[in-house]
Structure formats: C-alpha cells, structure tokens
Design a protein around this motif. Structure first.
Motif, PDB file in Angstrom:
ATOM      1  N   PHE A 131       0.849  -1.190   0.000  1.00  0.00           N
ATOM      2  CA  PHE A 131       0.000   0.000   0.000  1.00  0.00           C
ATOM      3  C   PHE A 131       0.880   1.234   0.000  1.00  0.00           C
ATOM      4  O   PHE A 131       2.065   1.174   0.327  1.00  0.00           O
ATOM      5  N   ILE A 132       0.289   2.353  -0.395  1.00  0.00           N
ATOM      6  CA  ILE A 132       0.959   3.641  -0.303  1.00  0.00           C
ATOM      7  C   ILE A 132       0.044   4.569   0.476  1.00  0.00           C
ATOM      8  O   ILE A 132      -1.164   4.337   0.568  1.00  0.00           O
ATOM      9  N   GLY A 133       0.641   5.617   1.062  1.00  0.00           N
ATOM     10  CA  GLY A 133      -0.215   6.496   1.841  1.00  0.00           C
ATOM     11  C   GLY A 133       0.418   7.810   2.216  1.00  0.00           C
ATOM     12  O   GLY A 133       1.611   8.037   2.023  1.00  0.00           O
ATOM     13  N   PHE A 134      -0.454   8.674   2.717  1.00  0.00           N
ATOM     14  CA  PHE A 134      -0.073   9.950   3.291  1.00  0.00           C
ATOM     15  C   PHE A 134      -0.354   9.884   4.785  1.00  0.00           C
ATOM     16  O   PHE A 134      -1.387   9.371   5.197  1.00  0.00           O
ATOM     17  N   ASP A 135       0.553  10.425   5.588  1.00  0.00           N
ATOM     18  CA  ASP A 135       0.356  10.562   7.030  1.00  0.00           C
ATOM     19  C   ASP A 135       0.362  12.046   7.365  1.00  0.00           C
ATOM     20  O   ASP A 135       1.135  12.812   6.786  1.00  0.00           O
ATOM     21  N   GLU A 136      -0.433  12.418   8.332  1.00  0.00           N
ATOM     22  CA  GLU A 136      -0.465  13.792   8.821  1.00  0.00           C
ATOM     23  C   GLU A 136      -0.115  13.763  10.304  1.00  0.00           C
ATOM     24  O   GLU A 136      -0.762  13.069  11.091  1.00  0.00           O
ATOM     25  N   THR A 137       0.945  14.494  10.683  1.00  0.00           N
ATOM     26  CA  THR A 137       1.381  14.513  12.081  1.00  0.00           C
ATOM     27  C   THR A 137       1.035  15.818  12.787  1.00  0.00           C
ATOM     28  O   THR A 137       1.286  15.942  13.983  1.00  0.00           O
ATOM     29  N   GLN A 138       0.451  16.765  12.084  1.00  0.00           N
ATOM     30  CA  GLN A 138       0.157  18.073  12.676  1.00  0.00           C
ATOM     31  C   GLN A 138      -1.306  18.247  13.059  1.00  0.00           C
ATOM     32  O   GLN A 138      -1.611  18.959  14.009  1.00  0.00           O
ATOM     33  N   LYS A 139      -2.209  17.622  12.303  1.00  0.00           N
ATOM     34  CA  LYS A 139      -3.631  17.873  12.561  1.00  0.00           C
ATOM     35  C   LYS A 139      -4.469  16.658  12.163  1.00  0.00           C
ATOM     36  O   LYS A 139      -4.020  15.788  11.423  1.00  0.00           O
ATOM     37  N   THR A 140      -5.678  16.622  12.677  1.00  0.00           N
ATOM     38  CA  THR A 140      -6.645  15.612  12.273  1.00  0.00           C
ATOM     39  C   THR A 140      -7.549  16.238  11.213  1.00  0.00           C
ATOM     40  O   THR A 140      -7.486  17.439  10.958  1.00  0.00           O
ATOM     41  N   GLY A 141      -8.372  15.433  10.643  1.00  0.00           N
ATOM     42  CA  GLY A 141      -9.344  15.972   9.692  1.00  0.00           C
ATOM     43  C   GLY A 141      -9.477  15.119   8.459  1.00  0.00           C
ATOM     44  O   GLY A 141      -8.654  14.230   8.206  1.00  0.00           O
ATOM     45  N   PRO A 142     -10.505  15.378   7.682  1.00  0.00           N
ATOM     46  CA  PRO A 142     -10.762  14.566   6.494  1.00  0.00           C
ATOM     47  C   PRO A 142      -9.747  14.825   5.383  1.00  0.00           C
ATOM     48  O   PRO A 142      -9.125  15.879   5.319  1.00  0.00           O
ATOM     49  N   TRP A 143      -9.598  13.853   4.514  1.00  0.00           N
ATOM     50  CA  TRP A 143      -8.725  13.945   3.353  1.00  0.00           C
ATOM     51  C   TRP A 143      -9.565  14.368   2.156  1.00  0.00           C
ATOM     52  O   TRP A 143     -10.723  13.989   2.025  1.00  0.00           O
ATOM     53  N   SER A 144      -8.968  15.133   1.274  1.00  0.00           N
ATOM     54  CA  SER A 144      -9.704  15.620   0.108  1.00  0.00           C
ATOM     55  C   SER A 144      -9.848  14.521  -0.940  1.00  0.00           C
ATOM     56  O   SER A 144      -9.072  13.573  -0.976  1.00  0.00           O
ATOM     57  N   SER A 145     -10.831  14.685  -1.800  1.00  0.00           N
ATOM     58  CA  SER A 145     -11.010  13.729  -2.895  1.00  0.00           C
ATOM     59  C   SER A 145      -9.804  13.765  -3.826  1.00  0.00           C
ATOM     60  O   SER A 145      -9.462  12.756  -4.449  1.00  0.00           O
ATOM     61  N   GLU A 146      -9.117  14.913  -3.910  1.00  0.00           N
ATOM     62  CA  GLU A 146      -7.905  15.008  -4.732  1.00  0.00           C
ATOM     63  C   GLU A 146      -6.782  14.152  -4.160  1.00  0.00           C
ATOM     64  O   GLU A 146      -6.035  13.519  -4.906  1.00  0.00           O
ATOM     65  N   ASP A 147      -6.651  14.128  -2.821  1.00  0.00           N
ATOM     66  CA  ASP A 147      -5.640  13.277  -2.181  1.00  0.00           C
ATOM     67  C   ASP A 147      -5.911  11.807  -2.504  1.00  0.00           C
ATOM     68  O   ASP A 147      -4.994  11.057  -2.839  1.00  0.00           O
ATOM     69  N   VAL A 148      -7.169  11.411  -2.401  1.00  0.00           N
ATOM     70  CA  VAL A 148      -7.549  10.026  -2.672  1.00  0.00           C
ATOM     71  C   VAL A 148      -7.251   9.683  -4.135  1.00  0.00           C
ATOM     72  O   VAL A 148      -6.647   8.652  -4.434  1.00  0.00           O
ATOM     73  N   ALA A 149      -7.667  10.563  -5.046  1.00  0.00           N
ATOM     74  CA  ALA A 149      -7.459  10.320  -6.479  1.00  0.00           C
ATOM     75  C   ALA A 149      -5.972  10.243  -6.809  1.00  0.00           C
ATOM     76  O   ALA A 149      -5.544   9.365  -7.570  1.00  0.00           O
ATOM     77  N   LEU A 150      -5.187  11.143  -6.247  1.00  0.00           N
ATOM     78  CA  LEU A 150      -3.747  11.144  -6.507  1.00  0.00           C
ATOM     79  C   LEU A 150      -3.110   9.847  -6.030  1.00  0.00           C
ATOM     80  O   LEU A 150      -2.342   9.211  -6.758  1.00  0.00           O
ATOM     81  N   LEU A 151      -3.431   9.430  -4.823  1.00  0.00           N
ATOM     82  CA  LEU A 151      -2.844   8.185  -4.307  1.00  0.00           C
ATOM     83  C   LEU A 151      -3.264   6.987  -5.150  1.00  0.00           C
ATOM     84  O   LEU A 151      -2.460   6.085  -5.393  1.00  0.00           O
TER      85      LEU A 151
END
Length: 181
Positions: A131-151
C-alpha cells in the motif's frame, strides 16, 4: 524514478502530473491545509507475512520512520490488513477515534505521532502486494477527494511498473533458458 528509487524534480510535463493534475509548490508552508507531512510506500514479502517501508518522503521537521518500519509482521495490524486485502481505501481522519478492533494500529500510529492518514492498496497484477499512503502529524481531519485520487493513480502506476519489471525479468529468464537448450 521507479527504476532507481530516486526522487526527481517536479515536472508539469510528466505523465503522472497530466493524469492527476495536482499543483506542487516546493516552498509551501507545511501548515498548508493540503500538505501531508509524510508519504510512504509499503510492500509485502513474497509470503505476505511481513511488510517493509520501501520509500518515504518527510516534510521538514518530521522524523523519518523508514528504518523502524522494516519486516513488520502483518499479524501486528489485523484491522488494517483486513481493509487493505479487501481492496479498501483506508481513510482515518482521527487516529484517536479508531474502532476498538484497531487497538494495535492505534498504538503504533500514536507512537509515531500520526494524527490522520490515508492508505491505498498497491496491486501488482491481480494481487495486493502493499500500500501507499499519506500521514499527517500536525492535525486531524478529512482527506480531500484530490488526495484520494492522486494516491490511487500513483498506486496504479507503481503497481503497473512493478508488474512490467517482473514480466520483463521472467521473459529474460525464459530467453536465457531457451538459448541454453
């Protein structure tokens, strides 16, 4: 560059940029709402018993984790591996709110200061091999549809490139055996 594992400078003419047009600003403030703090890829071993972080990019101020994330037993991540092997995109808006069946995953993610993440299965041929992914260490919150599409696009491209590499290696091996006859 998939062949060398080296990061290349952003080029708007690259096929990936044309397929998934996402603006890249190298000097973007890491507090930018659209910026993830870490990008990583994990591949499973041939027996699907362990996984290793194969590539990682970290924003300034984020500690690399790649050395600690080698040969991890898939059994340590039962909830997550169920999602990945069912071909689900895993979007975790807030690690602290993971379900009770994800207690192992929550503990490990919190140890790495991960607040939210998104993971996309990586297929090689018809098999999920990581799998591949993005991690966020500064804040919580939803991921954009662009992030999903890019991944998803990046996962498909990497999977196709790895499949091609395996096919070419098998062809060369077959040719070598044929010539030896």
């Amino acid at each position: 560059d998939l062949a060398t594992g080296e990061l290349r400078p952003h080029n708007r003419e690259d096929l990936i940029t044309k397929l998934a047009p996402v603006d890249y600003v190298p000097d973007a403030d890491q507090k930018d709402e659209a910026a993830a703090n870490l990008w990583a890829s994990f591949l499973f071993d041939a027996t699907n018993k362990t996984m290793s972080n194969t590539h990682e990019w970290c924003a300034d101020g984020v500690s690399p984790q790649i050395e600690q994330l080698q040969n991890l037993s898939l059994k340590e991540f039962p909830w997550l591996m169920t999602q990945i092997f069912e071909s689900k995109i895993v979007e975790i808006d807030n690690v602290s709110e993971l379900p009770s069946e994800a207690v192992n995953e929550k503990k490990i993610l919190e140890m790495q200061d991960i607040k939210s993440l998104i993971l996309v299965p990586l297929r090689i041929g018809d098999k999920i091999k990581g799998f591949i992914g993005f991690d966020e260490t500064q804040k919580t919150g939803p991921w954009s549809s662009e992030d999903v599409a890019l991944l998803q696009v990046v996962s498909d491209i990497i999977g196709s490139a790895l499949q091609r590499e395996q096919t070419e290696a098998a062809l060369k091996n077959s040719e070598r055996r044929y010539r030896a006859l």
